[in-house]
Scaffold this active site. Structure first.
Site, PDB file in Angstrom:
ATOM      1  N   ASP A 171       1.103  -1.143  -0.155  1.00 54.28           N
ATOM      2  CA  ASP A 171       0.286   0.195   0.078  1.00 54.28           C
ATOM      3  C   ASP A 171       0.928   1.072   0.251  1.00 54.28           C
ATOM      4  O   ASP A 171       1.774   1.704  -0.235  1.00 54.28           O
ATOM      5  CB  ASP A 171      -0.889  -0.256   1.171  1.00 54.28           C
ATOM      6  CG  ASP A 171      -2.111   0.565   1.275  1.00 54.28           C
ATOM      7  OD1 ASP A 171      -2.227   1.596   0.838  1.00 54.28           O
ATOM      8  OD2 ASP A 171      -3.143   0.438   0.460  1.00 54.28           O
ATOM      9  N   HIS A 208      -3.068   6.418   4.180  1.00 56.56           N
ATOM     10  CA  HIS A 208      -3.914   4.388   4.022  1.00 56.56           C
ATOM     11  C   HIS A 208      -2.898   3.460   4.467  1.00 56.56           C
ATOM     12  O   HIS A 208      -3.588   2.554   4.970  1.00 56.56           O
ATOM     13  CB  HIS A 208      -4.173   5.237   2.481  1.00 56.56           C
ATOM     14  CG  HIS A 208      -5.087   3.512   1.483  1.00 56.56           C
ATOM     15  ND1 HIS A 208      -4.646   2.850   1.351  1.00 56.56           N
ATOM     16  CD2 HIS A 208      -6.518   3.920   1.261  1.00 56.56           C
ATOM     17  CE1 HIS A 208      -5.292   1.959   0.605  1.00 56.56           C
ATOM     18  NE2 HIS A 208      -7.000   2.974   0.850  1.00 56.56           N
ATOM     19  N   SER A 414     -11.294  -0.802   0.979  1.00 54.87           N
ATOM     20  CA  SER A 414      -9.609  -0.920   1.447  1.00 54.87           C
ATOM     21  C   SER A 414      -9.838  -1.347   2.593  1.00 54.87           C
ATOM     22  O   SER A 414      -8.548  -1.874   3.333  1.00 54.87           O
ATOM     23  CB  SER A 414      -9.014   0.278   0.989  1.00 54.87           C
ATOM     24  OG  SER A 414      -8.827   1.035   0.102  1.00 54.87           O
TER      25      SER A 414
END
Length: 474
Positions: A171, A208, A414
């Site tokens: 990621d 994230h 996600s």
């Protein structure tokens, strides 16, 4: 016609890949983004067939010149993929927004007859793989006071390095202060290359990977989480580079028990992404379980690599995850869906670590919320709540700025994905199961929870420490 937010994200990704001219496909829809003027083929004889066929086709048609068909930076790679440039390089200027690509479309048409003879695909667009709704998570992060509990809250349990389940997160990188969140004390990996802009404002997407790692560690305390910053460039990477990056990620520390991947792309097909084909074949021969996000386009179109989950060759190796809304009873408005999504988990308004533990960090919203759900749902979804104006949107108000002080609330498949990855890891620890693929099967077989997604009753995995969030009426 692509929705406004897709255009905003297209521009954002184009800025992050300034030397790569991008196009929307097919035509001006919101299905995928790809590299203008380049196609992919398998190395060797198939690449030669593609080159020769496309060159002959272009030479025989008006408007495109066969002499411009050539290898685009020939190289060998573990994915077994060759990039082939098509069309006139002078037509490939950056910043071209929307529309299709005549050269790539012509190359795809030229190979149809040959593909009919071979019975399999010979050529592909070079898609942009991203953590991206229509190229971004289900919403943007919202600050949560550090006095509140994360959701899911940390499960009881201890960390034992001898038995910890290895989880690899591919990621964005880790934020500099991630260890200030206690569940991440045993997490390691790549730091985010750049967290803020020149004005000290948090850049889009950068937290994230940290948020995801926090979810895994909260659900499954006995995990050794490693984060690789493969998607640091606005969460986007070209398909051919992504296949190579996945090999890099697993080879750096060895194949993990679980690979948590909150990225992918649609491609309008049902046979996967050519650029990750080599990695998927390698995965099949390992014991690693790939837990992959189903995507945030509110679409039934297969999203790769998650959609490999229902292909017979990969059914054991891949677990595809969709998102439930805050109450856990129905699918989230943004979640992709369909028979290729194996399981759903909470993915709306989850709370985890972001950044600002050391000192508050400002963030300016990029997208404006909508007056009504852009997917037609009737509850107070993340499309419309909480309200804010974004700098990329065409609203007349001043963009809203907030301060992060550690925790955030965020939505998207996600984040449903690491919840499921954590549940598989927790099952392995609780049952002393060393095979992650067997653990996933066992978890689904014993599961008794279901939710409703687009009228279908689907398997749902709900962590014991997760607290439902009232959704409220629209």
């Amino acid at each position: 016609m692509a929705p406004q937010r897709f255009h905003e994200q297209f521009d954002q990704i184009q800025r992050s890949l300034p030397d790569v001219p991008l196009a929307m496909g097919p035509d001006d829809s919101a299905e995928f983004i790809y590299e203008r003027g380049v196609v992919l083929a398998r190395d060797g004889e198939e690449a030669r067939v593609v080159e020769d066929t496309v060159r002959d086709h272009f030479t025989a048609t008006a408007g495109l010149v066969g002499d411009h068909v050539r290898r685009a930076g020939p190289r060998t790679n573990r994915s077994g993929i060759t990039r082939i440039q098509v069309g006139d390089p002078s037509d490939r200027g950056p910043g071209i927004r929307g529309g299709g690509d005549d050269a790539v479309a012509g190359a795809l048409r030229a190979l149809r007859t040959a593909e009919g003879r071979t019975g399999h695909r010979l050529v592909s667009r070079n898609h942009v793989v991203s953590i991206a709704v229509n190229a971004c998570p289900g919403d943007e992060p919202v600050p949560v006071a550090h006095t509140e509990q994360p959701n899911p809250s940390p499960a009881p349990g201890t960390y034992d390095p001898a038995s910890a389940v290895g989880v690899l997160v591919v990621d964005t990188g880790l934020m500099h202060d991630y260890r200030s969140y206690p569940p991440l004390a045993h997490t390691d990996g790549d730091l985010q290359i750049r967290e803020t802009d020149d004005d000290g404002v948090l850049q889009q997407y950068v937290g994230h990977g940290t948020f995801i790692a926090g979810l895994v560690a909260a659900v499954a305390p006995n995990t050794a989480v490693t984060v690789r910053g493969t998607l640091n460039d606005a969460g986007a990477i070209l398909e051919d580079a992504f296949g190579e990056a996945l090999f890099d990620a697993v080879e750096e520390g060895g194949w993990p028990d679980i690979l948590s991947l909150s990225a992918g792309s649609s491609n309008g097909r049902v046979d996967g992404l050519l650029g990750v084909e080599g990695f998927m074949r390698a995965l099949r021969g390992q014991r690693t379980l790939l837990v992959a996000a189903a995507g945030n386009n509110a679409s039934a179109t297969p999203f790769w690599p998650a959609a490999y989950a229902t292909q017979p060759d990969y059914a054991d190796a891949v677990l595809s995850v969709g998102a439930l809304r805050g109450d856990g009873e129905y699918g989230a408005c943004f979640s992709n869906h369909g028979g290729w999504v194996r399981v759903y988990a909470p993915g709306e308004r989850l709370t985890s670590a972001l950044t600002g533990f050391d000192s508050p960090v400002p963030y300016i919203y990029q997208h404006s919320t909508y007056d009504a759900c852009r997917y037609g749902f009737g509850y107070a979804c993340t499309c419309r709540s909480p309200r804010h104006n974004g700098v990329l949107s065409d609203g007349t108000g001043k963009p809203d700025q907030v301060m992060f002080e550690g925790y955030a609330s965020w939505s998207g498949t996600s984040f449903a994905t690491p919840v499921v990855a954590g549940l598989v890891a927790a099952h392995m620890t609780a049952h002393q199961e060393t095979d992650p693929r067997a653990a996933a099967r066992q978890l689904l077989e014993k599961n008794v929870e279901f939710a409703e997604v687009r009228g279908a009753h689907v398997p749902a995995l709900l962590p014991a420490t997760w607290r439902p969030v009232p959704v409220g009426p629209a």
